[in-house]
Design an enzyme around this catalytic site. Structure first.
Site, PDB file in Angstrom:
ATOM      1  CG  HIS A 157      39.986  39.269  38.869  1.00 51.06           C
ATOM      2  ND1 HIS A 157      39.660  39.679  40.145  1.00 51.06           N
ATOM      3  CD2 HIS A 157      40.431  40.352  38.205  1.00 51.06           C
ATOM      4  CE1 HIS A 157      39.958  40.961  40.241  1.00 51.06           C
ATOM      5  NE2 HIS A 157      40.436  41.384  39.095  1.00 51.06           N
TER       6      HIS A 157
ATOM      7  NE  ARG B 291      40.872  43.884  35.744  1.00 55.95           N
ATOM      8  CZ  ARG B 291      39.755  44.243  35.111  1.00 55.95           C
ATOM      9  NH1 ARG B 291      39.579  43.941  33.846  1.00 55.95           N
ATOM     10  NH2 ARG B 291      38.809  44.916  35.753  1.00 55.95           N
TER      11      ARG B 291
ATOM     12  NE  ARG C 284      45.212  47.033  37.394  1.00 52.65           N
ATOM     13  CZ  ARG C 284      44.005  46.585  37.744  1.00 52.65           C
ATOM     14  NH1 ARG C 284      43.030  47.455  38.012  1.00 52.65           N
ATOM     15  NH2 ARG C 284      43.753  45.304  37.812  1.00 52.65           N
TER      16      ARG C 284
ATOM     17  CD  GLU D 154      41.723  50.249  42.029  1.00 48.23           C
ATOM     18  OE1 GLU D 154      40.867  49.551  41.485  1.00 48.23           O
ATOM     19  OE2 GLU D 154      42.937  50.003  41.971  1.00 48.23           O
TER      20      GLU D 154
ATOM     21  CG  ASN E 233      35.017  46.479  38.817  1.00 47.96           C
ATOM     22  OD1 ASN E 233      33.960  46.930  38.380  1.00 47.96           O
ATOM     23  ND2 ASN E 233      35.905  45.882  38.061  1.00 47.96           N
ATOM     24  CG  ASP E 234      38.883  47.217  43.744  1.00 45.48           C
ATOM     25  OD1 ASP E 234      38.411  46.337  44.485  1.00 45.48           O
ATOM     26  OD2 ASP E 234      39.765  46.991  42.907  1.00 45.48           O
TER      27      ASP E 234
ATOM     28  NE  ARG F 254      36.472  43.031  42.616  1.00 44.89           N
ATOM     29  CZ  ARG F 254      37.298  43.663  41.766  1.00 44.89           C
ATOM     30  NH1 ARG F 254      37.950  44.754  42.149  1.00 44.89           N
ATOM     31  NH2 ARG F 254      37.474  43.226  40.558  1.00 44.89           N
TER      32      ARG F 254
ATOM     33  CB  CYS G 296      39.106  51.123  33.369  1.00 43.53           C
ATOM     34  SG  CYS G 296      39.973  51.150  34.942  1.00 43.53           S
TER      35      CYS G 296
HETATM   36  C1  PEP Z   1      38.197  48.258  39.328  1.00 42.45           C
HETATM   37  O1  PEP Z   1      38.438  48.063  40.517  1.00 42.45           O
HETATM   38  O2  PEP Z   1      37.151  48.801  38.908  1.00 42.45           O
HETATM   39  C2  PEP Z   1      39.157  47.811  38.298  1.00 42.45           C
HETATM   40  C3  PEP Z   1      38.998  48.138  37.036  1.00 42.45           C
HETATM   41  O3  PEP Z   1      40.183  47.018  38.709  1.00 42.45           O
HETATM   42  P1  PEP Z   1      40.031  45.454  39.070  1.00 42.45           P
HETATM   43  O4  PEP Z   1      38.654  45.011  38.670  1.00 42.45           O
HETATM   44  O5  PEP Z   1      41.102  44.748  38.315  1.00 42.45           O
HETATM   45  O6  PEP Z   1      40.254  45.442  40.550  1.00 42.45           O
HETATM   46 MG    MG Z   2      40.417  47.508  41.086  1.00 43.61          MG
END
Ligand code: PEP
Ligand code: MG
Length: 563
Positions: A183, A289, A324, A422, A445-446, A456, A493
């Site tokens: 983050h 977020r 979200r 995700e 990402n997830d 990650r 996203c």
């Molecule tokens: C993701 O997981 O790609 C996402 C956009 O959410 P975050 O990065 O906040 O987990």
């Molecule tokens: Mg995510």
């Protein structure tokens, strides 16, 4: 000269003097009058923290502002001075009395069974650090009180610290720990500050006062560069600036992939991010977020507080603003939830999975969203969905709250309801999920970390944590196809949406919206607008057949993007 490498976390080239951020405490000399020196230092630190809190709040960083204000109150609390005096009376030296006070108070907070108060232990420790630096007569090497441009080097910056960085003074930053989807990296990208994370050996090579250059796209960091290296990085910066200027022609322009419109939105986490998204001419917000509103606080935000924040974002655009619901857990624990006990927090109670245990938190947020809905085009999105039943359950709560609010006399506007894809199970069940939702948004990402079983945050697994892996792309394609069959919009996203090659692949799959950090909006608009659609379609089969990431990166499509 020392060349280091890490993972590129936020694109851009930086060249500046290094400022190493460490939180260790200095040796404090014994003053002539310890009691009055302490009183002066605590008062000065309280004032400094209030001022920093004001700066944070002016920048729209309300969460960071809350933490700093709470710390200012701690500095004014007689508990700190009284404890130092007790240790002095027991015969400790001034420096030892301060260290013992810090140990004593942080342990005392940590031992409190109430998780709200236990979570303040680090905060009180930080306040005492500041008091010690003040008493030592030296400036505290923190990330927020810079006076001239610098490349910050640290083991890791906290999310609150990153949120407070002044983009005018932080030329770039490099950290020893953290991954590109952590983050802290997300915040760096939204501020447009070049960053490299996971740089092994950074702190043994970097020293405050030395010069450095870094490239947030390639992950290179060079300490004390020689003339040729400095010139190479200066040339990269010049080319980047040129490219940035040429992309400006796409600012606010609608783009399409062949005949299919492609919406390019911004990801935001704070009010200042919303301003940046408007400034870049984004086609709306594809991901807000909201969990940042909950972190580093003693109490969750109230319904009224949230209504105001959501109205701020909704009224900034004529386009859709996708908000979200809170995704607490994983690397984003909330201090007021007792989450430290989970062994694998990313595989634990996170996102939608917290809603059952904290129904009031969910209700408060959904009520706030519904109350704000009349102020713009709202889309509500739920994170970490693994099953259609979870999506249906949140939707039912939303519908029930809408009735309740209307009964109370509130006006509610139209809104869309969607889920993040995700978790691999959600992608595999996209067909069954589609009738429940208005849209899907793929969180690469997830989706990458769960598909590849690669944390990650773990820099040793960067090679596996690649959203261009054919396994991840196959799940994206499944989702896109299910969405298309049901006439539902599908967006991406995650960070991959800002990679021109991945964005091209997503467009080819039929994904109709990409949401990226504000500084990347026009890069992605220009990428999509300038594609040769026939050639992309012709190269797609090669990508679908690929067995590994290298094949995808070597494919005709990549050559097309590079040229
Ligand atoms: C993701 O997981 O790609 C996402 C956009 O959410 P975050 O990065 O906040 O987990
Ligand atoms: Mg995510």
């Amino acid at each position: 000269m020392k060349s280091l490498s890490g993972a590129g976390a936020s694109p851009g080239v930086a060249a500046a003097t290094i400022n190493v951020i460490g939180h260790e405490r200095p040796e404090v000399p014994t003053p002539d009058d310890p009691a009055s020196a302490l009183a002066d230092a605590t008062a000065a630190v309280a004032a400094e923290l209030t001022e920093l809190s004001g700066t944070a709040s002016k920048r729209g960083q309300s969460e960071a502002a809350g933490v700093l204000e709470a710390q200012s109150l701690m500095a004014q609390d007689p508990m700190i001075v009284d404890t130092v005096v007790e240790h002095l009376d027991a015969g400790a030296s001034f420096n030892d009395a301060l260290n013992k006070t810090s140990d004593h108070l942080t342990e005392m907070f940590r031992a409190i069974p109430d998780p709200y108060l236990a979570a303040r232990a680090d905060d009180v420790g930080e306040v005492i650090d500041r008091i010690c630096w003040r008493l030592s007569g030296q400036p505290m090497p923190d990330a927020v009180s810079l006076t001239e441009p610098a490349i910050l080097c640290a083991r890791l910056l906290t999310a609150a610290e990153t949120a407070l960085l002044d983009p005018e003074l932080v030329a770039g930053f490099a950290t020893e720990e953290g991954g590109p989807t952590s983050h802290v990296s997300i915040i760096a990208r939204s501020m447009g500050v070049p960053a490299v994370v996971g740089v092994t050996g950074l702190l043994s090579g970097a020293e405050s006062g030395l010069s450095a250059v870094l490239d947030g796209s390639t992950g290179e960091v060079v300490v004390d560069p020689d003339e040729a290296t400095a010139a190479d990085f200066a040339e990269r910066a010049r080319r980047e600036e040129q490219a940035r200027l040429s992309m400006q022609k796409y600012r606010g322009v609608a783009v399409s992939f062949g005949d299919e419109p492609m919406t390019v939105c911004a990801n935001v986490g704070s009010a200042s991010d919303v301003e940046r998204a408007v400034a870049q001419g984004a086609d709306g917000i594809g991901l807000m977020r909201t969990e940042f509103l909950y972190m580093d606080r003693l109490e969750p935000p109230t319904e009224d507080e949230q209504v105001e924040i959501y109205i701020g974002a909704l009224s900034a655009f004529n386009h859709t603003v996708t908000i979200r619901t809170f995704d607490i857990g994983g690397d984003k624990p909330a201090k007021f939830m007792n989450m430290d006990t989970e062994e694998n927090p990313f595989l634990g109670v996170r996102g939608v999975r917290t809603y059952e245990a904290y129904p009031k938190l969910l209700r408060t947020q959904l009520r706030a969203l519904l109350r704000a809905s009349v102020h713009g085009k709202l889309a509500i999105m739920v994170p970490m969905i693994a099953t259609p039943a979870e999506a249906a359950s949140v939707k039912a709560t939303l519908e029930q709250l809408a009735v309740e609010l209307v009964d109370e006399g509130h006006e509610i506007g139209p809104f869309e309801f969607g889920v993040m894809i995700e978790v691999p199970s959600a992608a595999l069940l996209a067909e069954q999920m589609a009738p429940i939702v208005d849209f899907f948004s793929i969180g690469t990402n997830d989706l990458t970390q769960y598909t590849m079983a690669a944390d990650r945050m773990n820099t040793a697994l960067e090679h596996l944590h690649d959203p261009l892996h054919p396994a991840v792309l196959a799940l994206c394609r499944l989702t896109a196809e299910a969405g298309r069959r049901h006439g539902k919009s599908v967006s991406v996203c995650g960070l991959a949406a800002a990679d021109p090659l991945a964005a091209t692949l997503f467009a080819e799959m039929g994904i109709d919206k990409l949401s990226v950090a504000a500084p990347s909006v026009n890069l992605i608009k220009s990428t999509i607008a300038e594609l040769d659609v026939d050639q992309v379609r012709a190269g797609a089969a090669e990508v679908v057949a690929a067995g590994d990431v290298d094949e995808i990166r070597r494919s005709t499509l990549n050559t097309l993007i590079d040229s």
